[in-house]
Design a protein around this motif. Structure first.
Motif, PDB file in Angstrom:
ATOM      1  N   ARG A 255       0.759  -1.285   0.122  1.00 21.84           N
ATOM      2  CA  ARG A 255       0.262   0.081   0.263  1.00 21.84           C
ATOM      3  C   ARG A 255       1.056   1.637  -0.464  1.00 21.84           C
ATOM      4  NH1 ARG A 255      -5.030  -0.077   1.464  1.00 21.84           N
ATOM      5  NH2 ARG A 255      -5.889  -2.322   1.543  1.00 21.84           N
ATOM      6  N   ASN A 256       0.398   1.719  -0.310  1.00 20.59           N
ATOM      7  CA  ASN A 256       1.422   3.095  -0.578  1.00 20.59           C
ATOM      8  C   ASN A 256       0.225   4.372  -1.638  1.00 20.59           C
ATOM      9  OD1 ASN A 256       3.127   5.457  -1.711  1.00 20.59           O
ATOM     10  ND2 ASN A 256       4.225   4.353  -2.276  1.00 20.59           N
ATOM     11  N   PRO A 257       0.345   5.832  -1.008  1.00 16.95           N
ATOM     12  CA  PRO A 257      -1.070   6.474  -1.300  1.00 16.95           C
ATOM     13  C   PRO A 257      -0.526   7.014  -2.706  1.00 16.95           C
ATOM     14  CG  PRO A 257       0.178   7.462   0.847  1.00 16.95           C
ATOM     15  CD  PRO A 257       0.514   5.725   0.410  1.00 16.95           C
ATOM     16  N   LEU A 258       0.932   7.268  -3.044  1.00 14.91           N
ATOM     17  CA  LEU A 258       1.368   7.443  -4.411  1.00 14.91           C
ATOM     18  C   LEU A 258       0.962   6.742  -5.176  1.00 14.91           C
ATOM     19  CD1 LEU A 258       4.051   9.847  -3.138  1.00 14.91           C
ATOM     20  CD2 LEU A 258       2.359  10.840  -3.103  1.00 14.91           C
ATOM     21  N   LYS A 259       0.489   6.028  -5.167  1.00 14.88           N
ATOM     22  CA  LYS A 259       0.554   4.276  -5.761  1.00 14.88           C
ATOM     23  C   LYS A 259      -0.950   4.942  -6.819  1.00 14.88           C
ATOM     24  CE  LYS A 259      -0.327  -0.250  -5.115  1.00 14.88           C
ATOM     25  NZ  LYS A 259       0.208  -1.396  -5.049  1.00 14.88           N
ATOM     26  N   ARG A 260      -0.542   4.700  -7.783  1.00 17.25           N
ATOM     27  CA  ARG A 260      -1.417   5.322  -8.568  1.00 17.25           C
ATOM     28  C   ARG A 260      -2.341   3.668  -9.646  1.00 17.25           C
ATOM     29  NH1 ARG A 260       0.277   9.892 -12.394  1.00 17.25           N
ATOM     30  NH2 ARG A 260       0.763  11.423 -10.518  1.00 17.25           N
TER      31      ARG A 260
END
Length: 198
Positions: free
Chosen positions: A15-20
């Motif tokens: 999980r990564n908030p910058l992952k699209r």
């Protein structure tokens, strides 16, 4: 020297908030390409190895040694006893015409390597297939295993290259699309960069 943090395993699926969404698509494309590459290479290599081993084993079972007779004097001169060595010991041989009888009783003629100066009627051993045609000596079991293994490795690597290169091409397209999205977003938010909000 640049600082390198600990390597994160499976970072593409974390999980990564910058992952699209396109990043997730790329992660699955990479995984799928590697799985197909490995499966294709292993299956193609094993299939090729088994096929070559089977073919060479069949040759060993079907090919036979027969005695052929030289039909006319071979070129060159046979070394005499005074020379101290024979043509066979030195490995020197010439092409000579021979005849032999196939298992079905039919006569055959051809050219094989014989000692220089071999007289007409000299017996030589040749290998023939089930039809009585000349063939080379079949490989031994260990030679056949080595040959089959080498061919299997080459076929496996060649087959694995197709999905591997396909995955690389697809990842390249995904990367170009990601860069195009970044360019669009930069064009939209770039003018606001450095502007005071208050």
């Amino acid at each position: 020297m640049a600082f390198r943090g600990p390597k994160a395993w499976l970072w593409r699926w974390r999980r990564n908030p910058l992952k699209r969404r396109i990043d997730a698509v790329e992660a699955w494309v990479v995984l799928g390409a590697w799985m197909v590459t490995i499966a294709t290479g292993v299956l193609a290599g094993l299939t090729a190895t088994g096929s070559v081993e089977h073919g060479l084993a069949r040759e060993r079972a079907e090919w036979r040694q027969v005695v052929a007779l030289v039909t006319q004097k071979a070129p060159g001169t046979a070394p005499g006893p005074a020379s101290g060595h024979s043509a066979r010991a030195s490995g020197e041989q010439v092409w000579g015409k021979v005849r032999w009888t196939a298992p079905d009783g039919t006569g055959h003629t051809g050219q094989v390597r014989v000692d220089p100066g071999s007289a007409a009627g000299t017996a030589v051993t040749v290998w023939t297939d089930p039809h009585g045609e000349l063939v080379t000596a079949p490989p031994t079991a260990s030679q056949a295993r080595l040959r089959a293994s080498l061919i299997g490795v080459l076929v496996g690597l060649s087959a694995a290259a197709v999905p591997f290169l396909g995955g690389r091409v697809l990842c390249g397209r995904i990367e170009r699309r990601r860069l195009a999205q970044w360019d669009m977003e930069w064009a939209r938010f770039g003018p606001y960069w450095g502007r005071k909000t208050s």
